[in-house]
Design a protein around this motif. Structure first.
Motif, PDB file in Angstrom:
ATOM      1  N   LYS A  53       6.589   7.253   9.082  1.00 38.61           N
ATOM      2  CA  LYS A  53       5.863   7.977   9.997  1.00 38.61           C
ATOM      3  C   LYS A  53       4.386   7.839   9.613  1.00 38.61           C
ATOM      4  N   LEU A  54       3.729   7.943   8.659  1.00 40.81           N
ATOM      5  CA  LEU A  54       2.498   7.887   8.463  1.00 40.81           C
ATOM      6  C   LEU A  54       2.071   6.213   8.721  1.00 40.81           C
ATOM      7  N   ALA A  55       3.000   5.378   8.248  1.00 41.37           N
ATOM      8  CA  ALA A  55       2.517   3.763   8.480  1.00 41.37           C
ATOM      9  C   ALA A  55       2.483   3.352   9.995  1.00 41.37           C
ATOM     10  N   ALA A  56       3.562   4.030  10.750  1.00 43.11           N
ATOM     11  CA  ALA A  56       3.433   4.150  12.330  1.00 43.11           C
ATOM     12  C   ALA A  56       2.160   4.496  12.736  1.00 43.11           C
ATOM     13  N   ALA A  57       1.398   5.916  12.361  1.00 43.89           N
ATOM     14  CA  ALA A  57       0.524   6.229  12.923  1.00 43.89           C
ATOM     15  C   ALA A  57      -0.943   5.546  12.558  1.00 43.89           C
ATOM     16  N   ALA A  58      -0.710   4.785  11.220  1.00 44.98           N
ATOM     17  CA  ALA A  58      -1.957   4.061  10.848  1.00 44.98           C
ATOM     18  C   ALA A  58      -1.987   2.873  11.727  1.00 44.98           C
ATOM     19  N   MET A  59      -0.849   2.253  11.879  1.00 48.26           N
ATOM     20  CA  MET A  59      -0.912   0.835  12.775  1.00 48.26           C
ATOM     21  C   MET A  59      -1.217   1.239  14.075  1.00 48.26           C
ATOM     22  N   GLU A  60      -0.885   2.256  14.707  1.00 54.06           N
ATOM     23  CA  GLU A  60      -1.195   2.441  16.155  1.00 54.06           C
ATOM     24  C   GLU A  60      -2.681   2.791  16.206  1.00 54.06           C
ATOM     25  N   ALA A  79      -0.170  11.763  12.467  1.00 54.19           N
ATOM     26  CA  ALA A  79       1.274  11.953  12.056  1.00 54.19           C
ATOM     27  C   ALA A  79       1.843  13.436  11.850  1.00 54.19           C
ATOM     28  N   GLY A  80       0.666  14.341  12.282  1.00 52.59           N
ATOM     29  CA  GLY A  80       0.856  15.887  12.271  1.00 52.59           C
ATOM     30  C   GLY A  80       1.014  16.204  10.963  1.00 52.59           C
TER      31      GLY A  80
END
Length: 286
Positions: A53-60, A79-80
């Motif tokens: 979840k953190l990785a997806a937020a970082a990449m976005e 990521a909330g």
């Protein structure tokens, strides 16, 4: 040579946000941290979910704002979660887009540890590194975007290189473990072959992976990887172990031609892969 990465500890329970206010004391499940227990597996799954979840937020954010302009606080907010939650899972923002490498390294090490006793060690290593390819292939779109970012941002590229080096050390150590590394006498090239073969397996994997990522994650990447490994096995598979006493006089399998018939002779403990490769090589010559 570094040891395989151990599974990180399960994330601790969320602390009370307000200073000076103590929450209720947590009651720990006595089975929670027992390796292989349901609690341990559940904690590991929750940990990986949060890391992704953190990785997806970082990449976005990296894609939208740029790597340099993105902060850890922004990644955590997207990521909330709180900033401290981010640092429970990653040490830096460049580490955040590689959430699966630690767990994949553990799985690859597990393949090596559970290898059948008579399997050619090079075959075992090839099976082990397939865990890495499956990690990328599980999310093609994410992997393609991550590849684009690592090419553009030097810090991310260095992080990726460091991760690849961990796999290479793992596989080199495994291959060396099948030989007497202290026997550096003349004619014993096993230690050299082990290191070169481990590098070749990693290089073949990386070559196929880059080609697949450049194509947008299209095609049967595992079939491409099997083809690359066949080349590595043909080049190094028969050489490893040749320096050991009696190994040169007793090959795993030999094939000869009698008129239009191939006759194969193999040791009873010969790995099936070695036998099949000897037959395939003989057929190609004829």
């Amino acid at each position: 040579m570094s040891q395989p990465a151990k599974s990180a500890r399960a994330p601790r329970g969320a602390a009370t946000e307000s200073r000076g206010v103590k929450g209720p004391k947590a009651v720990q499940d006595p089975h929670e941290n027992v390796p292989g227990s349901a609690g341990s597996r559940r904690a590991a799954a929750q940990r990986l979910t949060m890391r992704r979840k953190l990785a997806a937020a970082a990449m976005e954010l990296f894609a939208r704002k740029g790597y340099e302009a993105t902060t850890v606080d922004e990644i955590a907010a997207a990521a909330g979660v709180a900033r401290r939650t981010f640092f429970r899972h990653f040490r830096s923002k460049e580490e955040a887009i590689f959430p699966d490498h630690d767990d994949t390294l553990v799985r690859a090490a597990g393949v090596l540890d559970a290898a059948p006793p008579h399997e050619n060690p090079l075959d075992t290593v090839c099976r082990g590194i397939k865990e890495v390819m499956r990690m990328y292939a599980a999310s093609p779109a994410v992997s393609v975007e991550r590849y684009r970012l690592t090419r553009e941002v030097p810090a991310l590229r260095e992080r990726e290189i460091a991760s690849v080096a961990r796999y290479e050390r793992l596989f080199t150590r495994y291959l060396l473990g099948h030989f007497d590394e202290s026997a550096h006498h003349v004619g014993d090239d096993d230690p050299l072959l082990a290191e070169v073969a481990a590098s070749a397996v990693v290089t073949a994997h990386n070559h196929v992976l880059r080609r697949w990522l450049r194509s947008g994650g299209e095609g049967d990447v595992e079939a491409q990887l099997d083809h690359a490994f066949a080349i590595v096995r043909e080049t190094f598979g028969t050489g490893i172990g040749a320096g050991r006493s009696g190994a040169a006089d007793a090959p795993a399998a030999s094939v000869r031609t009698e008129d239009e018939v191939l006759v194969a002779v193999a040791r009873t403990d010969a790995p099936l892969g070695d036998v099949m490769r000897a037959i395939e090589k003989a057929l190609k010559k004829n």
